[in-house]
Design a protein around this motif. Structure first.
Motif, PDB file in Angstrom:
ATOM      1  N   ASP A  15     -24.174 -37.205  -7.740  1.00  0.00           N
ATOM      2  CA  ASP A  15     -23.779 -37.769  -9.035  1.00  0.00           C
ATOM      3  C   ASP A  15     -24.338 -39.180  -9.194  1.00  0.00           C
ATOM      4  OD1 ASP A  15     -22.336 -35.519  -9.820  1.00  0.00           O
ATOM      5  OD2 ASP A  15     -20.490 -36.225  -8.868  1.00  0.00           O
ATOM      6  N   GLY A  16     -24.715 -39.496 -10.421  1.00  0.00           N
ATOM      7  CA  GLY A  16     -25.184 -40.845 -10.716  1.00  0.00           C
ATOM      8  C   GLY A  16     -26.682 -41.019 -10.633  1.00  0.00           C
ATOM      9  N   ILE A  17     -27.394 -40.043 -10.085  1.00  0.00           N
ATOM     10  CA  ILE A  17     -28.860 -40.093 -10.078  1.00  0.00           C
ATOM     11  C   ILE A  17     -29.335 -39.349 -11.320  1.00  0.00           C
ATOM     12  CG2 ILE A  17     -30.956 -39.404  -8.851  1.00  0.00           C
ATOM     13  CD1 ILE A  17     -29.446 -39.649  -6.246  1.00  0.00           C
ATOM     14  N   PRO A  18     -29.990 -40.046 -12.265  1.00  0.00           N
ATOM     15  CA  PRO A  18     -30.326 -39.426 -13.559  1.00  0.00           C
ATOM     16  C   PRO A  18     -31.039 -38.086 -13.452  1.00  0.00           C
ATOM     17  CG  PRO A  18     -30.718 -41.772 -13.658  1.00  0.00           C
ATOM     18  CD  PRO A  18     -30.378 -41.472 -12.227  1.00  0.00           C
ATOM     19  N   ARG A  19     -32.034 -37.994 -12.581  1.00  0.00           N
ATOM     20  CA  ARG A  19     -32.772 -36.725 -12.490  1.00  0.00           C
ATOM     21  C   ARG A  19     -31.888 -35.609 -11.938  1.00  0.00           C
ATOM     22  NH1 ARG A  19     -35.056 -39.863  -8.259  1.00  0.00           N
ATOM     23  NH2 ARG A  19     -34.664 -39.007  -6.169  1.00  0.00           N
ATOM     24  N   SER A  20     -30.940 -35.976 -11.069  1.00  0.00           N
ATOM     25  CA  SER A  20     -30.009 -34.986 -10.522  1.00  0.00           C
ATOM     26  C   SER A  20     -29.033 -34.530 -11.594  1.00  0.00           C
ATOM     27  CB  SER A  20     -29.251 -35.578  -9.329  1.00  0.00           C
ATOM     28  OG  SER A  20     -28.331 -34.641  -8.802  1.00  0.00           O
ATOM     29  N   ASP A  21     -28.503 -35.477 -12.359  1.00  0.00           N
ATOM     30  CA  ASP A  21     -27.566 -35.124 -13.428  1.00  0.00           C
ATOM     31  C   ASP A  21     -28.251 -34.256 -14.484  1.00  0.00           C
ATOM     32  OD1 ASP A  21     -25.695 -36.656 -12.120  1.00  0.00           O
ATOM     33  OD2 ASP A  21     -25.978 -38.427 -13.400  1.00  0.00           O
ATOM     34  N   ARG A  22     -29.487 -34.601 -14.829  1.00  0.00           N
ATOM     35  CA  ARG A  22     -30.217 -33.830 -15.835  1.00  0.00           C
ATOM     36  C   ARG A  22     -30.490 -32.405 -15.335  1.00  0.00           C
ATOM     37  NH1 ARG A  22     -33.725 -37.320 -16.692  1.00  0.00           N
ATOM     38  NH2 ARG A  22     -35.286 -36.644 -15.187  1.00  0.00           N
ATOM     39  N   THR A  23     -30.906 -32.284 -14.085  1.00  0.00           N
ATOM     40  CA  THR A  23     -31.188 -30.960 -13.526  1.00  0.00           C
ATOM     41  C   THR A  23     -29.924 -30.118 -13.425  1.00  0.00           C
ATOM     42  OG1 THR A  23     -33.003 -31.909 -12.234  1.00  0.00           O
ATOM     43  CG2 THR A  23     -32.246 -29.725 -11.595  1.00  0.00           C
ATOM     44  N   PHE A  24     -28.789 -30.788 -13.150  1.00  0.00           N
ATOM     45  CA  PHE A  24     -27.524 -30.041 -13.071  1.00  0.00           C
ATOM     46  C   PHE A  24     -27.231 -29.369 -14.415  1.00  0.00           C
ATOM     47  CE2 PHE A  24     -23.488 -30.457 -10.267  1.00  0.00           C
ATOM     48  CZ  PHE A  24     -23.355 -29.079 -10.284  1.00  0.00           C
ATOM     49  N   LEU A  43     -29.149 -22.128 -16.924  1.00  0.00           N
ATOM     50  CA  LEU A  43     -29.790 -20.965 -16.317  1.00  0.00           C
ATOM     51  C   LEU A  43     -28.767 -20.014 -15.707  1.00  0.00           C
ATOM     52  CD1 LEU A  43     -32.864 -22.700 -14.620  1.00  0.00           C
ATOM     53  CD2 LEU A  43     -32.863 -21.250 -16.666  1.00  0.00           C
ATOM     54  N   ALA A  44     -27.691 -20.561 -15.151  1.00  0.00           N
ATOM     55  CA  ALA A  44     -26.651 -19.697 -14.586  1.00  0.00           C
ATOM     56  C   ALA A  44     -26.032 -18.827 -15.667  1.00  0.00           C
ATOM     57  CB  ALA A  44     -25.577 -20.549 -13.907  1.00  0.00           C
ATOM     58  N   SER A  45     -25.840 -19.395 -16.843  1.00  0.00           N
ATOM     59  CA  SER A  45     -25.291 -18.625 -17.956  1.00  0.00           C
ATOM     60  C   SER A  45     -26.302 -17.619 -18.480  1.00  0.00           C
ATOM     61  CB  SER A  45     -24.868 -19.585 -19.073  1.00  0.00           C
ATOM     62  OG  SER A  45     -24.421 -18.873 -20.203  1.00  0.00           O
ATOM     63  N   ARG A  46     -27.559 -17.988 -18.468  1.00  0.00           N
ATOM     64  CA  ARG A  46     -28.619 -17.128 -19.008  1.00  0.00           C
ATOM     65  C   ARG A  46     -28.955 -15.975 -18.068  1.00  0.00           C
ATOM     66  NH1 ARG A  46     -33.914 -20.288 -20.893  1.00  0.00           N
ATOM     67  NH2 ARG A  46     -32.264 -21.333 -22.083  1.00  0.00           N
ATOM     68  N   TYR A  47     -28.797 -16.166 -16.768  1.00  0.00           N
ATOM     69  CA  TYR A  47     -29.163 -15.139 -15.777  1.00  0.00           C
ATOM     70  C   TYR A  47     -27.948 -14.807 -14.901  1.00  0.00           C
ATOM     71  CZ  TYR A  47     -34.013 -16.118 -17.049  1.00  0.00           C
ATOM     72  OH  TYR A  47     -35.195 -16.267 -17.732  1.00  0.00           O
ATOM     73  N   PRO A  48     -27.001 -14.040 -15.428  1.00  0.00           N
ATOM     74  CA  PRO A  48     -25.770 -13.744 -14.674  1.00  0.00           C
ATOM     75  C   PRO A  48     -25.965 -12.799 -13.492  1.00  0.00           C
ATOM     76  CG  PRO A  48     -25.805 -12.510 -16.727  1.00  0.00           C
ATOM     77  CD  PRO A  48     -26.966 -13.433 -16.781  1.00  0.00           C
ATOM     78  N   GLN A  65     -38.517 -30.345 -17.647  1.00  0.00           N
ATOM     79  CA  GLN A  65     -37.855 -29.546 -18.680  1.00  0.00           C
ATOM     80  C   GLN A  65     -37.211 -28.311 -18.058  1.00  0.00           C
ATOM     81  OE1 GLN A  65     -37.694 -30.891 -21.763  1.00  0.00           O
ATOM     82  NE2 GLN A  65     -38.855 -32.572 -20.822  1.00  0.00           N
ATOM     83  N   LEU A  66     -36.218 -27.789 -18.747  1.00  0.00           N
ATOM     84  CA  LEU A  66     -35.546 -26.581 -18.276  1.00  0.00           C
ATOM     85  C   LEU A  66     -36.540 -25.434 -18.088  1.00  0.00           C
ATOM     86  CD1 LEU A  66     -32.192 -25.120 -19.465  1.00  0.00           C
ATOM     87  CD2 LEU A  66     -34.195 -23.663 -19.443  1.00  0.00           C
ATOM     88  N   GLU A  67     -37.514 -25.325 -19.012  1.00  0.00           N
ATOM     89  CA  GLU A  67     -38.467 -24.212 -18.940  1.00  0.00           C
ATOM     90  C   GLU A  67     -39.318 -24.266 -17.676  1.00  0.00           C
ATOM     91  OE1 GLU A  67     -37.008 -24.711 -22.939  1.00  0.00           O
ATOM     92  OE2 GLU A  67     -37.996 -26.135 -21.574  1.00  0.00           O
ATOM     93  N   GLU A  68     -39.595 -25.464 -17.175  1.00  0.00           N
ATOM     94  CA  GLU A  68     -40.378 -25.580 -15.951  1.00  0.00           C
ATOM     95  C   GLU A  68     -39.590 -25.054 -14.750  1.00  0.00           C
ATOM     96  OE1 GLU A  68     -43.035 -29.355 -15.847  1.00  0.00           O
ATOM     97  OE2 GLU A  68     -41.208 -29.920 -16.940  1.00  0.00           O
ATOM     98  N   LEU A  69     -38.326 -25.422 -14.686  1.00  0.00           N
ATOM     99  CA  LEU A  69     -37.483 -24.933 -13.590  1.00  0.00           C
ATOM    100  C   LEU A  69     -37.300 -23.427 -13.698  1.00  0.00           C
ATOM    101  CD1 LEU A  69     -35.711 -25.479 -11.164  1.00  0.00           C
ATOM    102  CD2 LEU A  69     -33.831 -26.049 -12.720  1.00  0.00           C
ATOM    103  N   GLU A  70     -37.076 -22.943 -14.892  1.00  0.00           N
ATOM    104  CA  GLU A  70     -36.927 -21.503 -15.100  1.00  0.00           C
ATOM    105  C   GLU A  70     -38.182 -20.769 -14.644  1.00  0.00           C
ATOM    106  OE1 GLU A  70     -35.657 -18.491 -18.761  1.00  0.00           O
ATOM    107  OE2 GLU A  70     -36.625 -20.399 -19.205  1.00  0.00           O
ATOM    108  N   ARG A 115     -47.201 -18.204 -19.799  1.00  0.00           N
ATOM    109  CA  ARG A 115     -46.542 -19.479 -20.084  1.00  0.00           C
ATOM    110  C   ARG A 115     -45.763 -19.964 -18.870  1.00  0.00           C
ATOM    111  NH1 ARG A 115     -45.340 -16.896 -25.017  1.00  0.00           N
ATOM    112  NH2 ARG A 115     -43.227 -16.447 -24.301  1.00  0.00           N
ATOM    113  N   MET A 116     -45.138 -19.030 -18.146  1.00  0.00           N
ATOM    114  CA  MET A 116     -44.387 -19.411 -16.970  1.00  0.00           C
ATOM    115  C   MET A 116     -45.308 -20.003 -15.910  1.00  0.00           C
ATOM    116  SD  MET A 116     -41.238 -18.955 -17.479  1.00  0.00           S
ATOM    117  CE  MET A 116     -40.069 -18.042 -18.476  1.00  0.00           C
ATOM    118  N   ARG A 117     -46.475 -19.375 -15.676  1.00  0.00           N
ATOM    119  CA  ARG A 117     -47.405 -19.888 -14.682  1.00  0.00           C
ATOM    120  C   ARG A 117     -47.918 -21.260 -15.084  1.00  0.00           C
ATOM    121  NH1 ARG A 117     -48.838 -14.358 -14.273  1.00  0.00           N
ATOM    122  NH2 ARG A 117     -50.349 -14.548 -15.963  1.00  0.00           N
TER     123      ARG A 117
END
Length: 270
Positions: free
Chosen positions: A128-137, A143-148, A194-199, A237-239
């Motif tokens: 907590d408190g690290i911006p990139r960590s909070d954003r990725t969370f 993604l957890a909601s999108r891929y159950p 971005q979320l799409e990159e992680l996905e 696009r994913m690649r």
């Protein structure tokens, strides 16, 4: 004597033969009316509630039977998908839970999975408190909601790996069939991700199943060329999104662990 080139006469035919008058204009064929949509194509666009209402309004017994049969089939499919979609959120875990909730959980095959692919498990190490960590969370929750069908777990980084430096956070460790498939270390440290990159990366390493759409339902595979083209475009696009990312292949370097505590043993690339 004036010749009307538009008249349909033998004389004009002879003149056309020798190129004296231009060829007769042909009337374009009348296009055939579009074929009526098939019943299932119409029913596919309706919700279960709309199917029920339609069945109550139909007076033709044969048509009513077809609609009712289709509705029951759709209902059974949705119930099965809901049963298979086992997760849908991020599960917080402790160090002692790791083996059970991550490694062993990734070995479990989904009900009805004839390929026995196991379960994609994504372990998110954060602080907590690290911006990139909070954003990725935030991306992890989406993604957890999108891929159950895939399991997402979270744990504070230094509670999972002793003395884990902040420079390594956030870290994602991807498992399937009991094996580490990929590791993302210090995700977003080089630039805002971005979320799409992680996905994209999670799909490419097999943690997420791209053949499933919203809420995990399988996409149709009935030979529709347009759908195949869409899948190709999506994969491309994913690649592209996954190019030049800070990923590392696992080296399986064993971290220090408590003695006689199998649930606290890990293998990470530090």
């Amino acid at each position: 004597m004036a010749v009307n080139p538009n008249e349909d006469t033998e004389f004009n035919d002879a003149l056309r033969k020798y190129g004296i008058i231009p060829p007769k204009e042909t009337t374009p064929p009348t296009p055939s009316p579009p074929s009526s949509p098939k019943l299932h194509d119409v029913l596919d666009d309706l919700t279960l509630e709309e199917l029920k209402e339609l069945g109550e309004e139909i007076t033709d017994e044969d048509l009513d039977r077809d609609i009712d049969s289709y509705r029951r089939q759709r209902l059974a499919q949705e119930q099965l998908q809901q049963k298979r979609a086992r997760f849908g959120r991020v599960y917080p875990i402790g160090r002692d839970d790791y083996t059970r909730e991550v490694t062993e959980a990734s070995k479990i095959d989904e009900e009805g999975d004839e390929e026995e692919k196991g379960t994609g498990v994504i372990c998110f190490l954060y602080k907590d408190g690290i911006p990139r960590s909070d954003r990725t969370f935030g991306h992890i929750h989406s993604l957890a909601s999108r891929y159950p069908h895939s399991k997402f777990v979270s744990i504070v980084g230094n509670k999972c790996i002793a003395d884990l430096p902040d420079s390594r956070v956030p870290m994602l460790i991807v498992y399937r069939k009991g094996e580490i498939r990929n590791q993302l270390i210090a995700w977003g440290a080089d630039r805002e991700r971005q979320l799409e990159e992680l996905e994209a990366l999670l799909i490419l390493c097999g943690a997420l199943d791209i053949s499933r759409g919203p809420l995990g339902e399988r996409r149709a595979t009935d030979g529709d060329d347009s759908e195949e083209e869409d899948d190709d475009d999506t994969a491309s696009r994913m690649r592209s999104a996954a190019t030049s990312t800070n990923t590392r292949a696992p080296k399986n370097v064993r971290a220090q662990s408590k003695k006689d505590d199998s649930d606290s043993e890990f293998e990470f690339d530090m």
